[in-house]
Design a protein around this motif. Sequence first.
Motif, PDB file in Angstrom:
ATOM      1  N   LEU A 185      -2.231 118.433 -12.682  1.00  5.12           N
ATOM      2  CA  LEU A 185      -2.005 117.104 -13.241  1.00  5.12           C
ATOM      3  C   LEU A 185      -1.202 117.200 -14.525  1.00  5.12           C
ATOM      4  O   LEU A 185      -1.405 118.096 -15.338  1.00  5.12           O
ATOM      5  N   LYS A 186      -0.255 116.271 -14.689  1.00  2.00           N
ATOM      6  CA  LYS A 186       0.491 116.201 -15.941  1.00  2.00           C
ATOM      7  C   LYS A 186      -0.064 115.014 -16.719  1.00  2.00           C
ATOM      8  O   LYS A 186       0.160 113.869 -16.358  1.00  2.00           O
ATOM      9  N   ALA A 187      -0.790 115.305 -17.778  1.00  2.00           N
ATOM     10  CA  ALA A 187      -1.401 114.231 -18.557  1.00  2.00           C
ATOM     11  C   ALA A 187      -0.362 113.568 -19.434  1.00  2.00           C
ATOM     12  O   ALA A 187       0.523 114.216 -19.975  1.00  2.00           O
ATOM     13  N   GLU A 188      -0.479 112.266 -19.579  1.00  2.00           N
ATOM     14  CA  GLU A 188       0.472 111.518 -20.406  1.00  2.00           C
ATOM     15  C   GLU A 188      -0.293 110.742 -21.449  1.00  2.00           C
ATOM     16  O   GLU A 188      -1.437 110.351 -21.239  1.00  2.00           O
ATOM     17  N   GLU A 240       6.903 111.042  -1.586  1.00  2.00           N
ATOM     18  CA  GLU A 240       6.902 110.870  -3.042  1.00  2.00           C
ATOM     19  C   GLU A 240       6.103 111.954  -3.720  1.00  2.00           C
ATOM     20  O   GLU A 240       6.486 112.487  -4.731  1.00  2.00           O
ATOM     21  N   ASP A 268       2.219 104.541 -20.294  1.00  2.00           N
ATOM     22  CA  ASP A 268       2.138 105.944 -19.884  1.00  2.00           C
ATOM     23  C   ASP A 268       2.345 106.018 -18.397  1.00  2.00           C
ATOM     24  O   ASP A 268       1.630 105.392 -17.639  1.00  2.00           O
ATOM     25  N   LEU A 269       3.333 106.748 -18.011  1.00  2.00           N
ATOM     26  CA  LEU A 269       3.482 106.907 -16.569  1.00  2.00           C
ATOM     27  C   LEU A 269       4.076 108.268 -16.264  1.00  2.00           C
ATOM     28  O   LEU A 269       4.710 108.887 -17.107  1.00  2.00           O
ATOM     29  N   ASN A 270       3.832 108.692 -15.069  1.00  3.68           N
ATOM     30  CA  ASN A 270       4.464 109.893 -14.546  1.00  3.68           C
ATOM     31  C   ASN A 270       5.550 109.449 -13.605  1.00  3.68           C
ATOM     32  O   ASN A 270       5.333 108.592 -12.772  1.00  3.68           O
ATOM     33  N   ILE A 292       4.423 113.393 -10.075  1.00  4.36           N
ATOM     34  CA  ILE A 292       3.112 113.155  -9.463  1.00  4.36           C
ATOM     35  C   ILE A 292       2.845 114.261  -8.457  1.00  4.36           C
ATOM     36  O   ILE A 292       3.529 114.375  -7.455  1.00  4.36           O
ATOM     37  N   PHE A 331     -12.948 106.581 -12.660  1.00  3.91           N
ATOM     38  CA  PHE A 331     -11.538 106.552 -12.268  1.00  3.91           C
ATOM     39  C   PHE A 331     -10.811 107.639 -13.028  1.00  3.91           C
ATOM     40  O   PHE A 331     -11.011 107.790 -14.233  1.00  3.91           O
ATOM     41  N   ILE A 332      -9.991 108.406 -12.331  1.00  6.76           N
ATOM     42  CA  ILE A 332      -9.212 109.435 -13.002  1.00  6.76           C
ATOM     43  C   ILE A 332      -7.801 108.901 -13.194  1.00  6.76           C
ATOM     44  O   ILE A 332      -7.143 108.535 -12.221  1.00  6.76           O
ATOM     45  N   SER A 333      -7.330 108.877 -14.413  1.00  7.87           N
ATOM     46  CA  SER A 333      -5.971 108.415 -14.674  1.00  7.87           C
ATOM     47  C   SER A 333      -5.233 109.504 -15.435  1.00  7.87           C
ATOM     48  O   SER A 333      -5.812 110.509 -15.824  1.00  7.87           O
ATOM     49  N   ILE A 334      -3.961 109.265 -15.671  1.00  6.78           N
ATOM     50  CA  ILE A 334      -3.207 110.271 -16.421  1.00  6.78           C
ATOM     51  C   ILE A 334      -3.585 110.244 -17.887  1.00  6.78           C
ATOM     52  O   ILE A 334      -3.345 111.199 -18.616  1.00  6.78           O
ATOM     53  N   PRO A 363      -4.730 108.506  -1.733  1.00  2.00           N
ATOM     54  CA  PRO A 363      -4.549 108.100  -3.142  1.00  2.00           C
ATOM     55  C   PRO A 363      -5.861 107.656  -3.768  1.00  2.00           C
ATOM     56  O   PRO A 363      -6.731 107.101  -3.115  1.00  2.00           O
ATOM     57  N   ILE A 422      -1.678 103.971 -12.863  1.00  3.78           N
ATOM     58  CA  ILE A 422      -1.802 105.144 -13.720  1.00  3.78           C
ATOM     59  C   ILE A 422      -2.852 106.107 -13.195  1.00  3.78           C
ATOM     60  O   ILE A 422      -3.249 107.042 -13.890  1.00  3.78           O
ATOM     61  N   SER A 423      -3.293 105.890 -12.002  1.00  2.00           N
ATOM     62  CA  SER A 423      -4.177 106.872 -11.390  1.00  2.00           C
ATOM     63  C   SER A 423      -3.422 108.191 -11.268  1.00  2.00           C
ATOM     64  O   SER A 423      -2.194 108.209 -11.185  1.00  2.00           O
ATOM     65  N   TYR A 424      -4.142 109.282 -11.239  1.00  4.00           N
ATOM     66  CA  TYR A 424      -3.447 110.564 -11.158  1.00  4.00           C
ATOM     67  C   TYR A 424      -2.878 110.802  -9.771  1.00  4.00           C
ATOM     68  O   TYR A 424      -2.004 111.634  -9.564  1.00  4.00           O
ATOM     69  N   ASN A 425      -3.355 109.994  -8.820  1.00  4.85           N
ATOM     70  CA  ASN A 425      -2.846 110.096  -7.450  1.00  4.85           C
ATOM     71  C   ASN A 425      -2.703 108.689  -6.909  1.00  4.85           C
ATOM     72  O   ASN A 425      -3.534 108.214  -6.137  1.00  4.85           O
ATOM     73  N   PRO A 426      -1.660 107.954  -7.378  1.00  2.00           N
ATOM     74  CA  PRO A 426      -1.617 106.534  -7.050  1.00  2.00           C
ATOM     75  C   PRO A 426      -1.019 106.286  -5.671  1.00  2.00           C
ATOM     76  O   PRO A 426      -0.366 107.147  -5.084  1.00  2.00           O
ATOM     77  N   SER A 439       8.131 109.783 -10.423  1.00  2.00           N
ATOM     78  CA  SER A 439       7.767 110.137  -9.048  1.00  2.00           C
ATOM     79  C   SER A 439       7.752 111.642  -8.836  1.00  2.00           C
ATOM     80  O   SER A 439       6.946 112.160  -8.067  1.00  2.00           O
TER      81      SER A 439
END
Lengths: 498, 466
Positions: B415-418, A493, B401-403, B408, A178-181, A414, B231-235, B405
Amino acid sequence: MQKKYKKGAAVNYISRNQALRKLQLTLSDFRRLCILKGIYPVEPKNRRKANRGRLANKTYYLAKDIRFLTHEPIIDKFRQMKSYLRRLTKARARKEKTREQALRNNRPFYKLDHVVRERYPSFADALRDLDDCLTLVFLFANFPLLKKLYEPRLRLCRRLSVEFLHYVIASGSLKKCFISIKGYYFQAEIRGEIITWIIPHKLGHKNPADVDFKIMATFLEFYTTLLGFVNYKLYSEHGLIYPPKLTFTPTTSSSTLCSEDEFSDEFLASLGLPIMKKPELNPVDRIEIDQEAAQLLGDTVADEDARKKEEEAKTLQNLFSKCKFFISREVPREMFAFAIRACGGDVSWDKTMCAGASYDVSDQSITHQLIDRPKLHDMAVNRVYVQPQWIFDSINARKLLPVDNYLPGSVLPPHLSPFVEEKEGDYVPPERFGQRKPDNDIEEQTTNEVPSIDLVNSNAYLNGSLKRKRTENEETAPKITTKEERKRAMRVESGQVQ
Amino acid sequence: MVRKVAKHVARNKKKYWRQISTKDVEDGLEDIRVEEMTGGRRSEQPDHILYHIDNERPLGSTSPSAEDMEVSPVVRRSVRKQREKLDLNNLNTYKILQPHSCVPPPCVDSREPKDPSSKSSKRLVETEKTVEMRRAAKKKYQNAAKQRSEAKQKTALEKADKLELVDPHVSQVYDLWGTQNEKKQQTQSLVGPVLATYLDQVHQTYDWKVPSHIVKKPSKLPAIEKPLPGISYNPTYDDHQDLLRKAVEVELEKERKELKLQKNLPAKLTQSEAEPIKKAWLKDMASGLFDDNDVDNEPTTESTSLNSVSVGKPVTVETKTTQQRNKEKTHKKKEALAKAAKEKRIQDNELFRLKSIGKEIKSAELGYKQKGEKRKIEYANRENYGTKKFGRYKFEDADLDLNLSEEITGNLRTLKAEGNLLHDRFKSLQKRNIIETRIRAKPTKTKMKKYERRSVREVGVDYRPK
């Protein structure tokens, strides 16, 4: 007549300062020792009784634990270290270079083998604690070399992380990714234990101010030892040679700057090439044994489940076996190389990026190329160009997904988290329809998970919804009902569609 | 008169006896010694030895004759030019060393060979020589053997050490959970069984009993929590909204707590009370700044000036009359009677109401039981999953940790890492009760304590003497 505070909580709990005096250690040494030995502070039920009638915010430890600590030979090493430092500073101040050199050559050190053995009496215990260990080791492996950290230990972290990844590749135990921030989440199943870890993004970060670095360094010290032993055991049980060697030795003709050891280390670290196995005397197919055993014992449901699980594992291991990949320069190479290799694929990258590239861009047999650019000039005909998310989504879905959604320049669907298990009645996002297998797999998922996790999920502590006692009817955002509108909203979005 | 007691002297101590001089005794003994050495005790000698009666020249005879006093002629002495040769067998120096006292030695030295040429003495000398030779040979052999064994031990120890000591900073790994005897066998094969047992003794580690609760973890929380799907990079839109909602909840919670605190404050300390003060302060501070604008935008509140003191009704003392008192008494009695009757009535009714009372009690007990069970579950949850407080500071959860809206992008490249994983791990360790919460120590400035001298305190700072 019985005297007060002679037994019970007053005697069983000992405060931190009392423990320091008993062990005759400094605070930093004591904290280090507690971290290494796994002695944690406890909260007594009645603080007044533990403190003999007074109320104060103290840190308490179990008196038994502290008594156990007094027998630790590492304490001696701490004291030797202290006197070593004293002598060293003296020699330095007096500018006695020979003495300083002689002292440095005989620096006292300690080994943590017996501590690991005490804390994890069996191998399964060690595997259960591997989550934290792996995350920390991978984190420090990606650190820049700072003066604060001990440089050989960082190199050791790098080596151990590479070894572990090679093991996962060789045993094919990767289950979810899983890729997350925050970073890349990976989940593997090793010897029945589920191990999750995070690898950070390869981006610069500044060190946060409120993290105590010394404590993390102590944890790292312990965890590197643990990981070393675990790696050895895993390798020896799987029949691989430890320390791992590649099946063929790379030529050093192309490089005159680094030594042969470093060169082979680089090749090893690139994760591109397979590692040597120990020669097995009777190679027997594992599944055949299981089937025979099942026939002997009689078919039961559990066996069927186990067989299904085995099949699923096998499909995952050979997911990319017919594919040959090429990773472009803008894609973070390591994570994807690992994921591809763990599912049986062949992978290569640009020669300028890293050592160990087996083939070039122009190779005709490449089937898939991972790119992240919006447009690409001269594209070859017989290969598919995909965005890197396709790999992770395919692994989570256990099959090769249709490439149409992942073409370069298109809006990606997504990236869903595989760590969410849905029960039957739950709402499932439509994107998951493509990834989900038919219905019998849902049951498989819920039965495979350890039952305590349901408690965990419904547990207020873990949901983070601890504080609010009010009902959920109060604040629910208005949900957009139709699927199309939702998709459109999502695209708005993400800024792809105006 | 106090009777004088003689000072008690300790007569068994050396101090007492030292002061007594034994000079006379020793002088006497010395005399006796001298007498013995020079020809025996005088008291024991016969007269003719001690005294010589000179009969040659009886008393009253003449002085020595003249011929006796004649000077003898000059004697020619043979002057030797050379010294006499040293007679090595008859040296004077050795003669002096011979015992010259007449006192015989108390015993005979049996070790001295009486006759150096006798057979027994010859044999003695021979045996001594052989014994010495043998001894020397034995010693030589033993020394050699000792050196050999020492050298062997040293090399064995070095070898055994080398098994462990490759690079102390890189752990030498072996199968920790396998059979321990592997290492032992290795050393034994290198070194030999005797030395292996010796090494065992030297490197003995005592197996202290490990307390069983060490294996238990301090919290059942998983080390790496399941990542929220948001928190997926593309939620997905929903997941991301969920995440945002959670973050908003946290902030709202904080605000609510603040408000709650404000609500419970006394009126003078609330924010609404503080506002006019703040406004006035702001107005004062900004008085010279914005001269071109109109400052007095707000209507000035009219102050009600109360010059007069508020006056109430004059106080008159009203006494109760007897009639009033009687009335009150009867009223009281009536009330008491009515109350008693009411209570009796309620009691009687309750008798008939027993069943329903029983039901009420049962339902109440059920309520207590449920509460009790809930409390137990709560307790278990707190013990297993909660963060305990060790020390002064309470654990505060890390921010989600969140980006937002806008941040994203659906793209891995942009990607903006947090979030910092190190910080995340640190907080997780605190949350799981492994380390205690600590705050970074701020450098504290030591405050100077202000003293006033007593003389100054009495008189005052501005006092100047005339």
